[in-house]
Design a protein around this motif. Structure first.
Motif, PDB file in Angstrom:
ATOM      1  N   GLN A 175       9.158   1.902  10.463  1.00 57.99           N
ATOM      2  CA  GLN A 175       8.358   1.696   9.267  1.00 57.99           C
ATOM      3  C   GLN A 175       6.915   1.884   9.694  1.00 57.99           C
ATOM      4  O   GLN A 175       6.461   1.232  10.627  1.00 57.99           O
ATOM      5  N   GLY A 176       6.185   2.790   9.041  1.00 56.64           N
ATOM      6  CA  GLY A 176       4.802   3.052   9.451  1.00 56.64           C
ATOM      7  C   GLY A 176       4.730   4.264  10.353  1.00 56.64           C
ATOM      8  O   GLY A 176       5.713   4.969  10.555  1.00 56.64           O
ATOM      9  N   PHE A 177       3.564   4.498  10.860  1.00 58.38           N
ATOM     10  CA  PHE A 177       3.332   5.718  11.625  1.00 58.38           C
ATOM     11  C   PHE A 177       2.437   5.399  12.810  1.00 58.38           C
ATOM     12  O   PHE A 177       1.430   4.704  12.656  1.00 58.38           O
TER      13      PHE A 177
ATOM     14  N   ARG B 199      -0.396   5.886  15.042  1.00 54.22           N
ATOM     15  CA  ARG B 199      -1.647   6.657  14.924  1.00 54.22           C
ATOM     16  C   ARG B 199      -2.113   7.055  16.316  1.00 54.22           C
ATOM     17  O   ARG B 199      -2.889   6.326  16.936  1.00 54.22           O
TER      18      ARG B 199
ATOM     19  N   SER C 136       2.905  -6.208   9.869  1.00 52.30           N
ATOM     20  CA  SER C 136       2.246  -5.457  10.945  1.00 52.30           C
ATOM     21  C   SER C 136       1.993  -4.030  10.486  1.00 52.30           C
ATOM     22  O   SER C 136       2.430  -3.623   9.424  1.00 52.30           O
ATOM     23  N   SER C 137       1.279  -3.277  11.306  1.00 52.60           N
ATOM     24  CA  SER C 137       0.956  -1.900  10.914  1.00 52.60           C
ATOM     25  C   SER C 137       2.037  -0.903  11.300  1.00 52.60           C
ATOM     26  O   SER C 137       2.045   0.205  10.805  1.00 52.60           O
TER      27      SER C 137
ATOM     28  N   TYR D 161      -7.471  -6.515  11.857  1.00 54.05           N
ATOM     29  CA  TYR D 161      -8.248  -6.829  10.655  1.00 54.05           C
ATOM     30  C   TYR D 161      -7.477  -7.698   9.682  1.00 54.05           C
ATOM     31  O   TYR D 161      -7.987  -8.671   9.161  1.00 54.05           O
ATOM     32  N   THR D 162      -6.212  -7.321   9.435  1.00 56.30           N
ATOM     33  CA  THR D 162      -5.484  -8.087   8.428  1.00 56.30           C
ATOM     34  C   THR D 162      -4.994  -9.411   8.979  1.00 56.30           C
ATOM     35  O   THR D 162      -4.839 -10.366   8.241  1.00 56.30           O
TER      36      THR D 162
ATOM     37  N   ARG E  14      -5.959   3.132   6.557  1.00 55.85           N
ATOM     38  CA  ARG E  14      -4.548   3.465   6.722  1.00 55.85           C
ATOM     39  C   ARG E  14      -3.696   2.316   6.222  1.00 55.85           C
ATOM     40  O   ARG E  14      -3.878   1.178   6.650  1.00 55.85           O
ATOM     41  N   ALA E  15      -2.790   2.632   5.326  1.00 60.21           N
ATOM     42  CA  ALA E  15      -1.918   1.589   4.804  1.00 60.21           C
ATOM     43  C   ALA E  15      -0.968   1.161   5.905  1.00 60.21           C
ATOM     44  O   ALA E  15      -0.412   2.000   6.596  1.00 60.21           O
ATOM     45  N   PRO E  16      -0.795  -0.150   6.120  1.00 63.68           N
ATOM     46  CA  PRO E  16       0.152  -0.577   7.136  1.00 63.68           C
ATOM     47  C   PRO E  16       1.568  -0.210   6.709  1.00 63.68           C
ATOM     48  O   PRO E  16       1.908  -0.326   5.533  1.00 63.68           O
ATOM     49  N   ARG E  17       2.342   0.217   7.620  1.00 64.75           N
ATOM     50  CA  ARG E  17       3.764   0.506   7.395  1.00 64.75           C
ATOM     51  C   ARG E  17       4.023   1.637   6.416  1.00 64.75           C
ATOM     52  O   ARG E  17       5.118   1.787   5.920  1.00 64.75           O
ATOM     53  N   ALA E  18       3.018   2.427   6.084  1.00 66.55           N
ATOM     54  CA  ALA E  18       3.302   3.645   5.326  1.00 66.55           C
ATOM     55  C   ALA E  18       2.873   4.798   6.217  1.00 66.55           C
ATOM     56  O   ALA E  18       1.964   4.650   7.023  1.00 66.55           O
ATOM     57  N   ALA E  19       3.513   5.916   6.071  1.00 63.48           N
ATOM     58  CA  ALA E  19       3.301   7.002   7.021  1.00 63.48           C
ATOM     59  C   ALA E  19       2.304   8.021   6.500  1.00 63.48           C
ATOM     60  O   ALA E  19       2.454   9.209   6.730  1.00 63.48           O
ATOM     61  N   SER E  20       1.272   7.571   5.788  1.00 67.86           N
ATOM     62  CA  SER E  20       0.223   8.489   5.328  1.00 67.86           C
ATOM     63  C   SER E  20       0.784   9.630   4.509  1.00 67.86           C
ATOM     64  O   SER E  20       0.388  10.774   4.668  1.00 67.86           O
ATOM     65  N   THR E  21       1.724   9.335   3.641  1.00 64.16           N
ATOM     66  CA  THR E  21       2.213  10.416   2.795  1.00 64.16           C
ATOM     67  C   THR E  21       1.474  10.460   1.463  1.00 64.16           C
ATOM     68  O   THR E  21       1.405  11.494   0.840  1.00 64.16           O
ATOM     69  N   GLU E  22       0.915   9.326   1.045  1.00 65.13           N
ATOM     70  CA  GLU E  22       0.212   9.297  -0.241  1.00 65.13           C
ATOM     71  C   GLU E  22      -1.131   8.613  -0.060  1.00 65.13           C
ATOM     72  O   GLU E  22      -1.281   7.783   0.839  1.00 65.13           O
TER      73      GLU E  22
ATOM     74  N   ARG F  17      -9.781  -3.618   3.490  1.00 65.78           N
ATOM     75  CA  ARG F  17      -9.268  -3.484   4.858  1.00 65.78           C
ATOM     76  C   ARG F  17      -8.528  -4.729   5.290  1.00 65.78           C
ATOM     77  O   ARG F  17      -7.606  -4.677   6.091  1.00 65.78           O
ATOM     78  N   GLY F  18      -8.916  -5.868   4.767  1.00 61.27           N
ATOM     79  CA  GLY F  18      -8.276  -7.109   5.177  1.00 61.27           C
ATOM     80  C   GLY F  18      -6.984  -7.411   4.442  1.00 61.27           C
ATOM     81  O   GLY F  18      -6.350  -8.422   4.715  1.00 61.27           O
ATOM     82  N   GLN F  19      -6.588  -6.561   3.507  1.00 61.54           N
ATOM     83  CA  GLN F  19      -5.400  -6.859   2.704  1.00 61.54           C
ATOM     84  C   GLN F  19      -4.180  -6.169   3.284  1.00 61.54           C
ATOM     85  O   GLN F  19      -4.261  -5.082   3.828  1.00 61.54           O
ATOM     86  N   ILE F  20      -3.048  -6.799   3.090  1.00 64.86           N
ATOM     87  CA  ILE F  20      -1.818  -6.301   3.720  1.00 64.86           C
ATOM     88  C   ILE F  20      -1.003  -5.447   2.757  1.00 64.86           C
ATOM     89  O   ILE F  20      -0.138  -4.701   3.143  1.00 64.86           O
TER      90      ILE F  20
ATOM     91  N   ASP G 113      -2.590   5.116   1.540  1.00 62.88           N
ATOM     92  CA  ASP G 113      -3.876   5.157   2.231  1.00 62.88           C
ATOM     93  C   ASP G 113      -4.985   5.249   1.188  1.00 62.88           C
ATOM     94  O   ASP G 113      -4.787   5.816   0.117  1.00 62.88           O
TER      95      ASP G 113
END
Lengths: 574, 615
Positions: free
Chosen positions: A86-88, A90, A208-209, A244-245, B134-142, B171-174, B179
């Motif tokens: 889950q995630g990518f 970087r 987590s990221s 950060y989060t 960068r959105a956490p746990r998303a793979a930068s698709t949107e 930035r501080g939000q989960i 993105d």
């Protein structure tokens, strides 16, 4: 206590020699502060089964999970690698990963050469694994399975390298969550009750990221002269915590902060239980952070062409938990979290994107960066593109530093509609300090209207491309023996210290296909019926009717009435 | 369907068309115009509603409180902008990186085809700075975009401040699943065009920009922000984009929903909504709002930075903070919460915005007219062209019948040769081509010989060619056979009318407003023109409805509607600017208005001119 352990070890050794199952289990946790300030935690659990699943019928399992052992013998698996992510990762800001995985699920399996129908075994295996890991691996079918020729090599002991025995598939849309984690944890001998696995609490792991868990099964040598074969199950889990989060902008870390737990005891079944903290930092001259509690055990390990220093906590060391009841490894940054400028990019990274606009054509671009100051190295690229994007292979261009770069090896299998995807494998030489751009045009196919998913306007995923690369090290390093080095450096053992192997994945892509308005079928039906009725009807009428000059004397009732009116008006009749 | 196969009834039908042609045309025109005017009448419009399920059901809970931080960022930005004399790239990069974004820059160069006098630009050089969360746990698709133009002077500093402060809060939000790109673009639209072309790796215009490094997948929606004061009294939403494209109506609905939630005053076309819709002044107010939208959309010009996103199928709107003399002011916290709420809703989207309307007119912010309701207005007007051409066609075929079975010696009325018709058509189109190409090509020659600037030269050459076109063609067909007959001009007029009908039909689908403005002026005159005794009157009428005069009239009407009337001389100045602006829009952003007028509408109009002066 030590005596007891000695007896246990002896017993293990004796049973191992006598040929019955003698297994071992090792666990370790590696904490790596990343260059962006985030922190990566990598768990590795290795279970060894000291009997050959290929030859003998194993009915007694001790540490090795029975469910996987049975699957291996049932489907004659030589090697299995399964990732859920889950995630990518970087690469640009976090540096090179120990073991990267593509977003979603990835599965690649080598079958033994005794298998006659590989596709049938593959199909059944994916369905079984889907059940074991609660994942949608059953969606792996011929439309997303490929047989790469050069990108994947067996990682364990292997006498087969015939790539027809290999199957590779990714599901970029797979969402990974707790339902995948629980069955994964159940494969561990100690479960998540004690040992390092007790840190694996789902709520924190998914806050987590990046989260990636994997299962690797391979045959390995039991002893240095390789007379006997053991089977190794390696489970690894990587999480990256975002400063950060989670940390409100502070970069200090501790196990408790990350996992809401501390380590209280090692897994009693483990023969090795260690925590490593990467304390080498990124700039050698600066001592950036300190690690508490202090440990005087340090280890130098070559990782990714660099000699890294690790602070080691050996949980099995007698008396380790005597002084304090639990272990809470903490990391405190010394300097302020001052802005350090643009992070230095790693030696090798890549990115991918779709260019163009409109819903007819587009271009898939892959940018590959070689930031090595003076060495060129080759990269093997594997692209899997679903059939509904029709690749124009003649538009494939590879440009490095403004010049065309000819691949030295190219393997292309065109797609068949609704049957198999495109497979493109290329070996490209990357000159030092260069950016290589690979682009290929595609046209979007129009699907049948039942083939669209329930959310067609979300877009369709294209699985990431796989870049396998042998990167020359900046320093010349000597690697240790397989068994002696720490676990995380042993999955891709490099033959010599001058270069190291790495596999990177690019982002998955999201491509919109031309989508009909699904409320339209009703309108279309109405419109079509009207057009057919009016248009076809009158044309048919015109074509089949015979025309005659009408005798004006005869006429219908309408004509008589019309003539009557015309007479009243004083107009000549019709 | 005996209508087609029964010759008697067919004749009856054709007789109706020929005999009742004039009244039918008048009725059709009146219905068309009344229909259009009726669109602004409240009972005939629909109330807007959020169609997208993932944005509708629940309201998100906004927690943005860093309004002061936004203002301090804004002051810092203003100081750095002043000292840098442009976009303070280094400071922006440093600040964004400090917030925790992945920061990238893109530099671009654009040489305009001729100097833009309105904004004083010729060789434009700039740098866009953008940071990706960068959105956490998303793979930068949107991804989603929040963009703020870095304008000259004291403008938009507060918007940049709010952007930075929102970025640090976000930035501080989960919970981000997409993105978010925070973009500060220099030289407003040119910078935006450069960034969008760089992001999508295409080259639509001749802009040169550096290689773009950081991307974040497919952009789903974008918001452009313009705020130039510390507090605002209302928000104005701008929807009209390039070539009259509009964002999905759900973007507007989303904004309206959050305005209502935060009790923020919001306007469209700078006009507040009125409650007295059933009274005559209320109707006039709605009509004015709608007319403003029609004029802006018809200009095919992007009315804000969002307008360029629409080509890439990215739904986008511009929000403009207005600070007027009203009592009640809103601070940065309320504004920030509104934007936070919109972004969180957009973040919840599982699909691209596609549920709501893409083609609409807005007589007020909470009422809309969809394509199905407004299209008949232009349909009725185009019907006139069809009726007239049917009439002409029937007349032409009748004279043919007469000549065939008549005495046979009627040789003075032969069919016009193809050459006699092709010549004026070719000449008209050649004039159109020269109108399109010559002004920009020959600007240097003009500045060498006349004491004018390049920009003036281009506009004056364009006007000169336009006027010269009137004198050119109408004497060419004398020598050709049959040219002098009625059939000659009737055939030419038939062709012109059908050509005009096709043009208007096509443009109305893409840009209804442009189509309607052109149709409502040209069509009635095109229907009546013919050579003969009244040809001077017809020529005058034609000159009054030429696209250039329509532009002049539109400018006049626009200034009246925004209650900022102009004298004729000022109007002429704006007219000259608008011509230069229209051409620049074409070269800089790929607007289709200038080529459409020069290559299609103007030649067609010239053909009608030709009909009037047919001998």
């Amino acid at each position: 206590m030590a005596a007891v352990w000695a007896v246990v070890v002896c017993a293990v050794l004796v049973t191992g020699v006598s040929g019955t199952a003698g297994d071992s289990f090792q666990e370790e946790l590696l904490l790596t502060p990343l260059r962006s300030g985030d922190i990566a935690a990598t768990f590795q659990f290795r279970t060894r089964l000291d009997s050959d699943l290929r030859r003998e019928k194993v009915s007694h399992y001790r540490l090795f999970p029975k469910v996987l052992g049975q699957v291996i013998s049932q489907y004659s698996i030589q090697e299995l690698h399964l990732f859920f992510t889950q995630g990518f990762w970087r690469t640009r800001s976090w540096g090179q990963p120990l073991l990267q995985a593509p977003a979603g699920a990835e599965l690649w399996v080598w079958f033994q050469d005794s298998v006659t129908d590989v596709d049938k075994n593959w199909k059944e295996l994916t369905n079984i694994l889907s059940g074991i890991f609660c994942a949608s691996l059953n969606f792996i079918d011929s439309t997303n399975t490929v047989t790469p020729t050069a990108s994947f090599k067996p990682l364990g002991l292997a006498n087969v390298t015939d790539h027809h025995l290999l199957r590779y598939a990714t599901l970029p849309r797979e969402i990974v969550c707790t339902e995948n984690l629980t069955p994964w944890k159940k494969l561990l001998p100690c479960g998540s009750k004690v040992g390092l696995a007790s840190l694996l609490e789902a709520e924190r792991l998914y806050y987590s990221s990046y989260h990636s868990q994997s299962v690797h099964i391979r045959p390995i040598c039991r002893d240095p002269d390789c007379s006997k074969v053991s089977w190794e199950l390696r489970q690894s889990l990587t999480v990256v915590f975002d400063m950060y989060t989670n940390g409100q902008g502070k970069r200090d870390w501790s196990l408790f902060k990350m996992f809401a737990r501390t380590v209280t005891e090692p897994c009693p079944l483990a023969t090795q239980s260690k925590i490593y903290v990467d304390s080498s930092g990124y700039d050698k001259e600066l001592d950036l952070f300190e690690v508490t509690p202090p440990s005087y055990l340090e280890e130098q390990v070559p990782v990714h062409g660099d000699q890294r220093i690790y602070t080691v906590y050996d949980l099995l060391k007698p008396g380790f938990f005597n002084t304090s009841r639990n272990l809470n490894v903490a990391l405190r940054w010394k300097g302020s979290s001052a802005d350090s400028g643009q992070p230095r990019p790693p030696v090798f990274h890549a990115e991918r994107y779709v260019s163009g606009y409109g819903l007819q054509t587009g271009v898939i671009n892959t940018m590959i960066y070689n930031n090595h100051p003076y060495r060129a190295f080759p990269v093997m690229i594997l692209e899997t593109v679903p059939w509904y994007l029709r690749l124009y292979v003649h538009t494939l261009t590879i440009i490095t530093k403004g010049k065309e770069n000819k691949p030295s090896y190219i393997h292309y299998v065109p797609a068949k509609d609704r049957q198999r995807p495109h497979l493109l494998e290329m070996l490209i030489q990357l000159p030092p300090n260069s950016i290589t751009k690979i682009s290929i045009q595609f046209e979007r196919a129009l699907l049948k209207w039942t083939e669209y998913p329930p959310d067609p306007n979300h877009g369709f995923y294209i699985s990431p491309s796989v870049l396998s690369v042998l990167i020359p090290s900046v320093k010349n390093l000597k690697t240790n023996k397989l068994e002696e080095s720490s676990l995380f450096s042993t999955l891709f053992p490099s033959s010599d210290g001058s270069s190291y192997f790495m596999r990177l994945y690019t982002e998955p892509l999201l491509v919109n296909l031309p989508t009909p308005d699904f409320s339209m079928p009703y309108n279309v039906i109405c419109l079509t019926c009207t057009v057919v009725a009016v248009g076809y009807g009158s044309f048919y009428n015109l074509l089949t009717r015979t025309f005659q000059v009408e005798d004006s004397k005869q006429g219908g009732l309408a004509k008589k009435i019309a003539n009557l009116i015309r007479r009243l008006r004083g107009v000549p009749p019709l | 369907m005996g209508l087609l196969s029964d010759p008697n009834r067919r004749q009856a039908l054709s007789r109706i068309i020929t005999r009742l042609n004039a009244p039918l045309c008048v009725i059709s025109y009146l219905i068309g115009v009344c229909w259009f005017l009726g669109l602004a009448f409240q009972p005939f419009t629909l109330r807007t509603y959020i169609s997208e399920n993932s944005m509708g059901s629940t309201m998100v809970d906004e927690k943005f409180i860093n309004g002061d931080r936004a203002l301090s960022y804004a002051r810092e930005f203003a100081a750095h902008k002043k000292s840098a004399g442009g976009s303070p790239v280094a400071w922006l990069e440093r600040t964004m990186r400090g917030i925790g974004l992945e920061v990238y820059t893109q530099s671009f160069v654009r040489n305009l085809p001729f100097p833009d006098e309105a904004t004083e630009r010729f060789m434009v050089k700039g740098t866009n700075v953008y940071g990706i969360l960068r959105a956490p746990r998303a793979a930068s698709t949107e991804s989603l975009v929040l963009s703020v133009p870095c304008s000259e002077g004291q403008n938009n500093n507060q918007a940049v401040g709010l952007l930075l402060s929102l970025a640090s809060y976000f930035r501080g939000q989960i919970y981000w699943a997409k993105d978010i790109i925070f973009l500060v673009n220099e030289h407003d639209l040119i910078g935006m065009e450069a960034w969008l072309e760089g992001y999508h790796d295409v080259n639509v215009t001749e802009i040169k920009s550096s290689v773009m490094m950081g991307r974040a997948g497919a952009i789903q929606a974008a918001l452009s922000l313009e705020i130039s004061s510390d507090v605002i009294t209302s928000f104005d939403v701008v929807v009209e984009g390039l070539n009259g494209q509009l964002p999905n109506l759900d973007m507007v609905n989303l904004f309206l929903a959050f305005c209502q939630k935060n009790q923020l005053l919001c306007t469209i076309q700078g006009k507040l909504q009125r409650n007295d819709f059933d009274t005559f002044p209320g109707y006039i107010h709605n009509l004015q709002t709608m007319m403003l939208m029609v004029l802006k959309q018809g200009s095919a010009r992007p009315q804000g930075d969002h307008g360029l996103f629409l080509r890439y199928h990215i739904e986008a709107i511009t929000l403009r903070g207005i600070n007027s003399f009203r009592q009640y002011k809103y601070d940065m916290v309320t504004i920030g919460q509104t934007i936070e709420g919109m972004f969180r809703k957009l973040n919840n989207l599982s699909e691209r915005l596609h549920q709501s309307y893409f083609f609409y007119l807005l007589p007020s912010l909470s009422r809309f007219v969809s394509i199905g309701i407004y299209m008949p207005a232009i349909g009725f007007i185009i019907l006139i062209l069809i009726l007239r051409s049917l009439d002409l066609w029937i007349k032409l075929s009748r004279t043919e019948v007469v000549t065939e079975d008549g005495a046979g010696d009627v040789e003075q009325d032969p069919r016009p040769s193809i050459l006699s018709l092709a010549t004026p058509i070719v000449i008209c189109h050649a004039t159109g081509l020269s109108l399109y190409y010559i002004p920009v090509i020959s600007q240097e020659m003009a500045t060498d010989h006349f004491p004018v600037s390049e920009s003036e030269a281009v506009v004056l050459i364009a006007i000169a060619i336009y006027v010269a076109g009137l004198a050119l063609p109408h004497n060419t067909h004398r020598a050709l056979t049959g040219a002098g007959s009625d059939q000659g001009w009737m055939t030419l007029k038939l062709i012109s009318l059908l050509y005009l009908a096709v043009q208007l039909g096509c443009i109305a689908v893409i840009n209804f407003s442009l189509g309607f403005i052109l149709a409502v002026t040209i069509v009635p005159v095109a229907a009546v023109v013919q050579p003969g005794s009244a040809k001077l009157l017809y020529a005058l009428l034609l000159a009054l409805v030429t696209p250039a005069t329509t532009l002049l009239g539109s400018i006049f009407l626009y200034r009246e509607l925004i209650e900022y009337p102009v004298t004729f001389l000022e109007c002429w100045q704006i007219f000259l600017q608008a011509i230069a602006g229209g051409m620049l829009d074409h070269y800089l952003y790929g607007s289709l208005l200038f080529p459409f007028i020069a290559l299609f509408v103007y030649p067609c109009w010239l053909q009608l001119w030709n009909v009037v002066f047919w001998k």
